[in-house]
Each structure stands twice: as structure tokens, then as C-alpha cells.
Design a protein around this motif. Structure first.
Motif, PDB file in Angstrom:
ATOM      1  N   GLU A 194       0.835  -1.200   0.000  1.00  0.00           N
ATOM      2  CA  GLU A 194       0.000   0.000   0.000  1.00  0.00           C
ATOM      3  C   GLU A 194       0.868   1.249   0.000  1.00  0.00           C
ATOM      4  O   GLU A 194       1.876   1.337   0.702  1.00  0.00           O
ATOM      5  CB  GLU A 194      -0.898  -0.012   1.228  1.00  0.00           C
ATOM      6  N   ALA A 195       0.478   2.222  -0.814  1.00  0.00           N
ATOM      7  CA  ALA A 195       1.249   3.456  -0.929  1.00  0.00           C
ATOM      8  C   ALA A 195       1.143   4.276   0.352  1.00  0.00           C
ATOM      9  O   ALA A 195       0.068   4.389   0.944  1.00  0.00           O
ATOM     10  CB  ALA A 195       0.764   4.266  -2.117  1.00  0.00           C
ATOM     11  N   MET A 196       2.258   4.852   0.769  1.00  0.00           N
ATOM     12  CA  MET A 196       2.289   5.764   1.901  1.00  0.00           C
ATOM     13  C   MET A 196       2.207   7.193   1.368  1.00  0.00           C
ATOM     14  O   MET A 196       2.416   7.435   0.173  1.00  0.00           O
ATOM     15  CB  MET A 196       3.582   5.557   2.697  1.00  0.00           C
ATOM     16  N   PRO A 197       1.876   8.163   2.214  1.00  0.00           N
ATOM     17  CA  PRO A 197       1.782   9.549   1.736  1.00  0.00           C
ATOM     18  C   PRO A 197       3.104  10.026   1.132  1.00  0.00           C
ATOM     19  O   PRO A 197       4.180   9.739   1.667  1.00  0.00           O
ATOM     20  CB  PRO A 197       1.443  10.333   3.001  1.00  0.00           C
ATOM     21  N   VAL A 198       3.013  10.724   0.023  1.00  0.00           N
ATOM     22  CA  VAL A 198       4.215  11.300  -0.566  1.00  0.00           C
ATOM     23  C   VAL A 198       4.673  12.454   0.321  1.00  0.00           C
ATOM     24  O   VAL A 198       3.875  13.039   1.074  1.00  0.00           O
ATOM     25  CB  VAL A 198       3.951  11.795  -1.999  1.00  0.00           C
ATOM     26  N   SER A 199       5.951  12.771   0.254  1.00  0.00           N
ATOM     27  CA  SER A 199       6.482  13.821   1.117  1.00  0.00           C
ATOM     28  C   SER A 199       7.529  14.650   0.392  1.00  0.00           C
ATOM     29  O   SER A 199       8.201  14.163  -0.521  1.00  0.00           O
ATOM     30  CB  SER A 199       7.093  13.221   2.392  1.00  0.00           C
ATOM     31  N   ASP A 200       7.637  15.891   0.808  1.00  0.00           N
ATOM     32  CA  ASP A 200       8.693  16.792   0.350  1.00  0.00           C
ATOM     33  C   ASP A 200       9.684  16.970   1.487  1.00  0.00           C
ATOM     34  O   ASP A 200       9.305  17.372   2.587  1.00  0.00           O
ATOM     35  CB  ASP A 200       8.118  18.165  -0.034  1.00  0.00           C
ATOM     36  N   ARG A 201      10.948  16.675   1.219  1.00  0.00           N
ATOM     37  CA  ARG A 201      11.988  16.827   2.227  1.00  0.00           C
ATOM     38  C   ARG A 201      13.044  17.802   1.704  1.00  0.00           C
ATOM     39  O   ARG A 201      13.504  17.674   0.563  1.00  0.00           O
ATOM     40  CB  ARG A 201      12.614  15.470   2.587  1.00  0.00           C
ATOM     41  N   PHE A 202      13.411  18.747   2.539  1.00  0.00           N
ATOM     42  CA  PHE A 202      14.337  19.794   2.129  1.00  0.00           C
ATOM     43  C   PHE A 202      15.660  19.650   2.873  1.00  0.00           C
ATOM     44  O   PHE A 202      15.701  19.267   4.043  1.00  0.00           O
ATOM     45  CB  PHE A 202      13.723  21.171   2.397  1.00  0.00           C
TER      46      PHE A 202
END
Length: 241
Positions: free
Chosen positions: A83-91
Motif C-alpha cells: 500500500e502506498a504511503m503519503p508522498v512527502s517533500d523533504r528539504f
């Protein structure tokens, strides 16, 4: 008072103070919570242990090489279900170098300095995926926080120093815990009250911005331009005839 000096340099760093949900941001300079966590881990403290003694130390950081901000778009799936997990933006900050400092009681500062030379848990620069590229401990000195941040040699990479070779001295930005009687330039929620994963808590601190001037070891003195003497003999073009 004594001051513990730390060198923070690596390919990537990330110092979050206001990350929310799937957006994991980074500040432009290391946070107090991130560095208190680094010291606590070096001592072998667990996340549920009290860190109030470390949080009470006065903190400052000098921006020796600001680096470049990077954004990493991440996707992931649960290994068992797919199952796909939430996508995230990491800086992240790439190629950044900082000088961090903690001011406090001499005995505690000396203990922390020795601990960093043989840490219980390996240190990282904000996230586990960000290992340091240089030794972190830079020594303990008998000075106040501002003087220590001004006196220490410039830690930027040689290639970065050479970019400013025409400057004998460079001006560096400094962020410190606000001094008594001074006005805060900024407030930041990065004083750790608890690192417990079930109930992390942070409080606000006032931050003061100043600058210091340090020598540039890669500076070169350009030779002054001298005009060549003007010699003109129009008859030379006619030869010896």
C-alpha cells in the motif's frame, strides 16, 4: 563561562523547526533542538531522558558557508501490503558549513567535548541520512559565546574561500540566543522539552542576529597595475634604408 565549539559540515544537512505532516522543511542554520539532540545522543541518553541541562546552555551558530537548498520528493510503500504511503517533500542544505557553540558551566562543557570525541551514538546533521564529513568537536574555550564565534577561524571549504580571494576579511552571519536586555530579531520553536517519540515537546526562544568579521586565509593581494612606458618612434617603420 566556557564555550563548546562544533563544526557542522557535510554533503547534506537538514534542521527542521516547523515541519508539518508530509512537508519536512529545513531552517537556514542548525537549530538548538537539533544540536541538543546531537549532544544527548553522544552521551548515550535515551529519547525519554531529561535534557533540561543541555537545553539551558546558551546557543549560537555562525554561517560559514550557507550552502544550497535542495528539495527531495519521496514516495514509499508498505513492505508487507504494498500500500502506498503519503508522498512527502523533504528539504536539505547541500555543501553547507556552520560553526555552532554552546556556552555554560566549564565542567559540563569539558564533559561534552570529551564525549563528542567518542560518542555513544553516532552524530548526524539533523537527519540520520546526513552524516558529517569532518570532525565535529572543535574544542572548548574560556570565552563568552559571541567572542568565541568571532575568534574561531573560518571553516568554509577552500574552494569557497578562493571564490572570495579578493577579500582579506569576510563578514559572516551569526544567530544566538538573545542576550539579556536585547530585543529578539526572531522567535523559533526549537528548545526541546522532551524528545520522547510519543510526546515530543518544544518551547519558543528569542533569537538575535549579528555579524562577525573573520580573516580569509585564501585572500590574495593583487599586484597594482602599472602603466607601461609609452615609446613611439615613427621612423622605425621605414627600416634602415
Amino acid at each position: 563561562m566556557s564555550v563548546l565549539l562544533l563544526q557542522l559540515a557535510g554533503p547534506l544537512q537538514s534542521w527542521g523547526a516547523a515541519s508539518r505532516f508530509a512537508r519536512r522543511s529545513t531552517e537556514n542554520a542548525p537549530t538548538k533542538s537539533g544540536l541538543v539532540g546531537l549532544l544527548a545522543a553522544a552521551q548515550g541518553r535515551e529519547r525519554s531522558d531529561d535534557v533540561s541541562d543541555l537545553a539551558a546552555l546558551r546557543f549560537g551558530v555562525r554561517v560559514d558557508q550557507p550552502g544550497v537548498r535542495l528539495r527531495d520528493f519521496q514516495t514509499a510503500h508498505h513492505g508487507d501490503t504494498g500500500e502506498a504511503m503519503p508522498v512527502s517533500d523533504r528539504f536539505y542544505l547541500a555543501d553547507a558549513v556552520f560553526l555552532a557553540a554552546f556556552e555554560g558551566d566549564r565542567a559540563l562543557v569539558e564533559e561534552l567535548h570529551q564525549t563528542l570525541r567518542a560518542p555513544v551514538y553516532l552524530p548526524y546533521l539533523g537527519r540520520r541520512s546526513c552524516p558529517p564529513a569532518r570532525p565535529i568537536p572543535q574544542g572548548a574555550v574560556e570565552e563568552d559565546l559571541e567572542s568565541a564565534l568571532e575568534a574561531h577561524p573560518w571553516l568554509a571549504g577552500e574552494w569557497y574561500q578562493r571564490k572570495r580571494k579578493r577579500e582579506a576579511e569576510v563578514e559572516l552571519g551569526v544567530w544566538t540566543d538573545v542576550r539579556k536586555g536585547h530585543t529578539a530579531d526572531h522567535e523559533q520553536r526549537d528548545v526541546p522539552l522532551s524528545f520522547d517519540q510519543d510526546h515530543r515537546r518544544y518551547s519558543m526562544r528569542g533569537v538575535e542576529y549579528t555579524t562577525v568579521t573573520v580573516p580569509n586565509p585564501q585572500a590574495t593581494q593583487a599586484a597594482p597595475l602599472q602603466a607601461a612606458p609609452l615609446v613611439h618612434e615613427p621612423m622605425d617603420a621605414l627600416g634602415d634604408e
